[in-house]
Every structure is written in structure tokens, then in C-alpha cells.
Write a protein that holds these residues in place. Structure first.
Motif, mmCIF file in Angstrom:
data_model
loop_
_atom_site.group_PDB
_atom_site.id
_atom_site.type_symbol
_atom_site.label_atom_id
_atom_site.label_comp_id
_atom_site.label_asym_id
_atom_site.label_seq_id
_atom_site.Cartn_x
_atom_site.Cartn_y
_atom_site.Cartn_z
ATOM 1 N N ASN A 1 -13.976 10.378 7.745
ATOM 2 C CA ASN A 1 -13.946 10.908 9.108
ATOM 3 C C ASN A 1 -12.564 11.022 9.737
ATOM 4 O O ASN A 1 -12.383 11.794 10.669
ATOM 5 C CB ASN A 1 -14.847 10.063 10.006
ATOM 6 N N TYR A 2 -11.626 10.237 9.253
ATOM 7 C CA TYR A 2 -10.298 10.241 9.905
ATOM 8 C C TYR A 2 -9.140 10.502 8.950
ATOM 9 O O TYR A 2 -8.015 10.692 9.387
ATOM 10 C CB TYR A 2 -10.062 8.910 10.635
ATOM 11 N N LEU A 3 -9.403 10.462 7.632
ATOM 12 C CA LEU A 3 -8.294 10.628 6.690
ATOM 13 C C LEU A 3 -8.554 11.789 5.731
ATOM 14 O O LEU A 3 -8.151 11.747 4.557
ATOM 15 C CB LEU A 3 -8.029 9.312 5.935
ATOM 16 N N HIS A 4 -9.224 12.804 6.240
ATOM 17 C CA HIS A 4 -9.424 14.073 5.505
ATOM 18 C C HIS A 4 -10.005 13.870 4.107
ATOM 19 O O HIS A 4 -9.631 14.578 3.167
ATOM 20 C CB HIS A 4 -8.100 14.847 5.391
ATOM 21 N N GLU A 5 -10.862 12.876 3.957
ATOM 22 C CA GLU A 5 -11.508 12.598 2.663
ATOM 23 C C GLU A 5 -10.485 12.458 1.547
ATOM 24 O O GLU A 5 -10.740 12.821 0.391
ATOM 25 C CB GLU A 5 -12.534 13.683 2.331
ATOM 26 N N ASP A 6 -9.338 11.920 1.897
ATOM 27 C CA ASP A 6 -8.234 11.822 0.931
ATOM 28 C C ASP A 6 -8.423 10.576 0.051
ATOM 29 O O ASP A 6 -8.291 9.446 0.514
ATOM 30 C CB ASP A 6 -6.936 11.736 1.769
ATOM 31 N N GLU A 7 -8.726 10.808 -1.216
ATOM 32 C CA GLU A 7 -8.959 9.695 -2.155
ATOM 33 C C GLU A 7 -7.727 8.799 -2.264
ATOM 34 O O GLU A 7 -7.822 7.582 -2.433
ATOM 35 C CB GLU A 7 -9.312 10.245 -3.549
ATOM 36 N N GLN A 8 -6.555 9.452 -2.170
ATOM 37 C CA GLN A 8 -5.295 8.719 -2.270
ATOM 38 C C GLN A 8 -5.198 7.675 -1.139
ATOM 39 O O GLN A 8 -4.765 6.536 -1.359
ATOM 40 C CB GLN A 8 -4.139 9.742 -2.181
ATOM 41 N N ALA A 9 -5.642 8.067 0.052
ATOM 42 C CA ALA A 9 -5.606 7.152 1.196
ATOM 43 C C ALA A 9 -6.497 5.941 0.920
ATOM 44 O O ALA A 9 -6.132 4.802 1.208
ATOM 45 C CB ALA A 9 -6.068 7.878 2.452
ATOM 46 N N LYS A 10 -7.652 6.227 0.312
ATOM 47 C CA LYS A 10 -8.576 5.129 -0.011
ATOM 48 C C LYS A 10 -7.915 4.160 -1.003
ATOM 49 O O LYS A 10 -7.939 2.948 -0.812
ATOM 50 C CB LYS A 10 -9.860 5.717 -0.605
ATOM 51 N N HIS A 11 -7.303 4.724 -2.032
ATOM 52 C CA HIS A 11 -6.644 3.873 -3.042
ATOM 53 C C HIS A 11 -5.532 3.056 -2.403
ATOM 54 O O HIS A 11 -5.338 1.890 -2.727
ATOM 55 C CB HIS A 11 -6.071 4.726 -4.182
ATOM 56 N N GLU A 12 -4.810 3.706 -1.512
ATOM 57 C CA GLU A 12 -3.696 3.007 -0.873
ATOM 58 C C GLU A 12 -4.214 1.806 -0.070
ATOM 59 O O GLU A 12 -3.699 0.700 -0.202
ATOM 60 C CB GLU A 12 -2.933 3.959 0.039
ATOM 61 N N LEU A 13 -5.241 2.046 0.729
ATOM 62 C CA LEU A 13 -5.785 0.942 1.549
ATOM 63 C C LEU A 13 -6.238 -0.208 0.654
ATOM 64 O O LEU A 13 -5.968 -1.373 0.935
ATOM 65 C CB LEU A 13 -6.944 1.447 2.415
ATOM 66 N N ILE A 14 -6.895 0.150 -0.438
ATOM 67 C CA ILE A 14 -7.414 -0.886 -1.341
ATOM 68 C C ILE A 14 -6.257 -1.590 -2.075
ATOM 69 O O ILE A 14 -6.319 -2.785 -2.350
ATOM 70 C CB ILE A 14 -8.440 -0.279 -2.323
ATOM 71 N N SER A 15 -5.188 -0.842 -2.335
ATOM 72 C CA SER A 15 -4.073 -1.425 -3.100
ATOM 73 C C SER A 15 -3.407 -2.591 -2.362
ATOM 74 O O SER A 15 -2.722 -3.394 -2.964
ATOM 75 C CB SER A 15 -3.035 -0.354 -3.441
ATOM 76 N N TYR A 16 -3.619 -2.669 -1.043
ATOM 77 C CA TYR A 16 -3.007 -3.777 -0.295
ATOM 78 C C TYR A 16 -3.895 -5.014 -0.218
ATOM 79 O O TYR A 16 -3.521 -5.994 0.419
ATOM 80 C CB TYR A 16 -2.621 -3.310 1.124
#
Ligand code: MEV
Length: 439
Positions: free
Chosen positions: A22-37
């Protein structure tokens, strides 16, 4: 859907999925980044998650140390969590400077904290005031089951006053209660006591026809603790300050004293001056898991206690002696809260030799004084930009993806030039096209 009900009930992964969708344009990369932390150790991650609500990942922040603090004859290494460049370097420089001139001297001026029950009273005011000693005794007796443990540790309730505030609002009164909370910051203990007093007040006074109606507005700790105060001082003979380039020790001492004086009388300067102090204080407060919002709010109120906002530090140059000090009001804890839970907070405490609350207050006062000394020394001699610019330049170079070779060239190039985005871009363009031509 940009809104949702029941978000807090979702699992962490579901929370991230919803956010990304809903807020990060369905960007898979953003998801990976959040999880990487996420922390690799599940138990540690669980601990971190539980500090707050709707946690989805960790927010990284630099954790540094500033060594060489000589405080009351003991060596300390200051843990600091801060993102602003130059603060830790300035802190370390000030520590080294004063370690060669006797170090920092500190003392505790008080540790009293305050809480208030704000209430409206409609009835016989004279009777309420006259009977207050008995009412107070009853309220204090009724809170014994809460205060017992704190009393065993040497703390508890110190006093309770009835404050007539009716000049501000008809019927407005306060129970102003003072506390000693030993090594805990005290907010939880104080709030629990206050809510008990509020309930008892309604029972003993509000339900007694001889008095009148009691309406509790709220019960809450006050973050303003002018009587929980630490003082840190540095002092040396003026000539021991040494020369600063062309500036003699005497000139420096006078300029420095004047810089403090300006912050004492001018709120515009005082705000920046005190902000610099909190660069040091907050960094230690955050590293030790304390509440920097409470500490800052308290300090700023204290800085305005005489009706005009002014400096938290003071300076005098008398009989050839330079003396610089801070009176820092603050409430900190070394037990409870995050102190035994956050892994890096535990380490910070260990680095500081597991201080008690009084020691931590004094360490924070030193951090504020050291930071302010470093800032004023720079401001009254070479200016602040010289120190800041290298970092600024490196950040700009990072923005333009500069290579190591380009960084090296830029650092040399800007030694005698003004750094800005434009000057850096132009320099890089010229450097890169010159390199192309050579090829
Ligand atoms: C910058 O973060 C802090 C200073 O502005 C403080 C001051 O001016 O005293 C350098």
C-alpha cells in the motif's frame, strides 16, 4: 487500501506485506531491505520487537565511544548513540583536552522528583486547607503497599503539598508530591502512587459531606525536576588553556566567557548553545536506554526558569582562573526500563562501570559540558565549519558516487575552498573529464 483496521494483530511479515503493497509500490526490494535489518538472533529480535508496537524492523543508528574522560580522578569511556557527524570527535577532543588539565569534577545537588494530581474542588476551601495535614497522613498511609519496596531501597515519598491554583482557574488545586526514586527513573513508581492518591482523595474528601466535590483531572509525573540536578565543572589557570593559533590563552578565555554570556542573555543563541549541549547528553542518554525526551524537556524548562530562556552552562574568568560549569537537571535510571533488556544498553552500562543513577547523572552532565566546550572552542577560534566540512564533503561525494581516488583529490582540493553541492559537482565534472582526456 491506505487504511486498515486490526493492523496490530497481523504478524510481522503480514505487516510488512501490507505496508509494501500500500505504501511502497509493491516493491519486493523494499520488503527485502526491511527484513534485512532484522537481528539474526531470534531472541534478541523478539526483545527489540517488544519495546514498541507495530514493530516491523530495526532502525540502525551509529553507536560510538569517546574515550579519555577523567571524572573525579577516574577514567571513563563515554558510550554515545548519535547520527550527527563531528559530535563524537568533538567530545573526544574535549575529553583529552581536560584530562590534561585536571579532568572534570562533578557533584549531585539533588535527586528529588515531582508528581502531581490535578483536581477540581468545589466546597469549603478553608476546611480543606486546615485539614490537609490529616488528609495527607491518610493518603500516605494508604499508599504504603506501593511505597514499601522503594522505602526498603532508601527512597519513597518525601512530601505532599496542597497547592491552591484557583487564581488560574476556579476550583483548581494540585497535590504536589515529591519523591526519591533511587536508581530508577521513577516515572512508573510515581504515576502508580499518584493514581492511588487520586483515588483516595475522591474517597476521603470527595465522599465526605463536610468537604465538597472532588473531580480528578489527571495524575502524572512531572518531567521538570529542578531539584534532581548534577553539576560538572572544569577549571584551570588561564595560561594552561594554551594558545589557539594566533589567539592567546587570555584572549581565548575572554572570548569563551563572552560566548557563554551571550547564550545567557540571548534566547536565539541559547537555543543553539543548549542544542549543542544535548548533542552530548542525548547521545549518552540514548546509549544508556534512558528517556531523552524527558531529559531535554526538563533541561529546556530549567533554562527558562528565570523567565527568559538562557544557557545551561556558565563561565567565569577570575584571578587568572578559567572555570566552566553546567547545572544539568535530569531524571535517569540505571535499573528498570530498557536498562536490563536492550543488549547495547547493557553494554553501555558495562562500559561506564555499571553506574548508579547519581553517577549516570554526573556522567551526563560531563557529556553536556564537554560537548559545549568543544563547540564554543571551535566557534570562538577556527569556526564550526572547518570540522563539519570534511564530513559534509564526504557525504556529497558519496551522493555523486565518487571513487576513492576522487575522494582523495577532493579532500586536498577543498582544503582552502568552500564546500557545497555545486562546487563539488563542478570539481568532479572537471576531474572526470580531465581523466577522460588523458585516456
Ligand atoms: C551543532 O549540532 C551544534 C552547535 O551549533 C552548537 C553551538 O552552536 O554551540 C555547534
Amino acid at each position: 487500501m491506505k487504511n486498515i483496521s486490526g493492523y496490530s494483530k497481523l504478524s510481522k511479515e503480514q505487516k510488512i506485506d501490507w505496508l509494501v503493497k500500500n505504501y511502497l509500490h509493491e516493491d519486493e526490494q523494499a520488503k527485502h531491505e526491511l527484513i534485512s535489518y532484522w537481528h539474526q538472533d531470534l531472541e534478541t529480535q523478539k526483545t527489540l520487537d517488544e519495546f514498541s508496537e507495530n514493530t516491523i524492523t530495526n532502525y540502525f543508528f551509529p553507536f560510538s565511544v569517546a574515550p579519555n574522560f577523567l571524572i573525579n580522578g577516574e577514567w571513563y569511556c563515554m558510550p554515545m548513540a548519535i547520527e550527527e557527524s563531528s559530535v563524537v570527535a568533538a567530545m573526544s577532543n574535549a575529553a583529552k583536552f581536560w584530562s590534561e588539565r585536571g579532568g572534570f569534577k562533578t557533584e549531585i545537588i539533588g535527586t528529588t522528583k515531582i508528581g502531581q494530581v490535578h483536581f477540581l474542588y468545589q466546597g469549603d476551601i478553608a476546611k480543606l486547607k486546615a485539614d490537609f495535614p490529616q488528609i495527607k497522613a491518610q493518603l500516605l498511609e494508604g499508599s504504603k503497599y506501593i511505597t514499601y519496596n522503594m522505602e526498603q531501597r532508601g527512597g519513597g515519598v518525601l512530601d505532599m503539598e496542597l497547592i491552591d491554583m484557583t487564581q488560574h482557574e476556579p476550583g483548581y488545586f494540585q497535590l504536589k508530591v515529591s519523591f526519591e526514586t533511587c536508581d530508577s527513573m521513577g516515572a512508573n513508581f510515581i504515576n502508580t502512587c499518584l493514581e492511588e492518591y487520586a483515588t483516595s482523595l475522591k474517597e476521603t474528601v470527595g465522599k465526605n459531606p463536610e468537604y465538597g466535590i472532588v473531580k480528578i483531572i489527571m495524575s502524572i509525573v512531572s518531567n521538570y525536576t529542578p531539584q534532581s540536578l548534577a553539576r560538572a565543572t572544569v577549571s584551570c589557570k588561564v595560561e594552561e588553556l594554551g594558545n589557539f593559533g594566533a589567539i592567546t590563552a587570555q584572549e581565548f578565555a575572554e572570548k569563551f566567557r563572552m560566548a557563554v554570556k551571550i547564550a545567557e542573555v540571548d534566547p536565539h543563541r541559547a537555543t543553539t548553545h543548549n542544542k549543542g549541549i544535548y548533542n552530548g547528553v542525548d547521545a549518552v542518554i540514548i546509549a544508556t536506554g534512558n528517556d531523552f525526551r524527558a531529559v531535554e524537556a526538563c533541561g529546556h524548562t530549567y533554562a527558562a526558569r528565570n523567565g527568559s530562556y538562557g544557557s545551561l552552562t556558565h563561565c567565569k574568568v577570575e584571578n587568572g582562573i578559567f572555570t566552566f560549569w553546567i547545572d544539568l537537571p535530569l531524571a535517569v535510571g540505571t535499573v528498570g526500563g530498557l536498562t536490563q533488556l536492550h543488549p547495547l544498553v547493557k553494554r553501555s552500562m558495562q562500559i561506564l562501570g555499571n553506574p548508579d543513577a547519581k553517577q549516570l547523572m554526573q556522567i551526563c552532565a560531563v557529556a553536556g559540558l564537554a560537548q559545549n566546550f568543544a563547540a564554543l572552542r571551535a566557534l570562538t577560534t577556527v569556526g564550526i565549519q572547518q570540522g563539519h566540512m570534511k564530513m559534509h564533503l564526504l557525504n556529497i561525494l558519496k551522493h555523486y558516487d565518487a571513487t576513492e581516488e576522487e575522494k582523495e583529490y577532493a579532500l586536498e582540493y577543498f582544503k582552502d575552498k568552500v564546500v557545497s553541492f555545486t562546487t563539488t559537482r563542478v570539481m568532479l565534472e572537471q576531474y572526470r573529464s580531465a581523466k577522460k582526456e588523458v585516456k
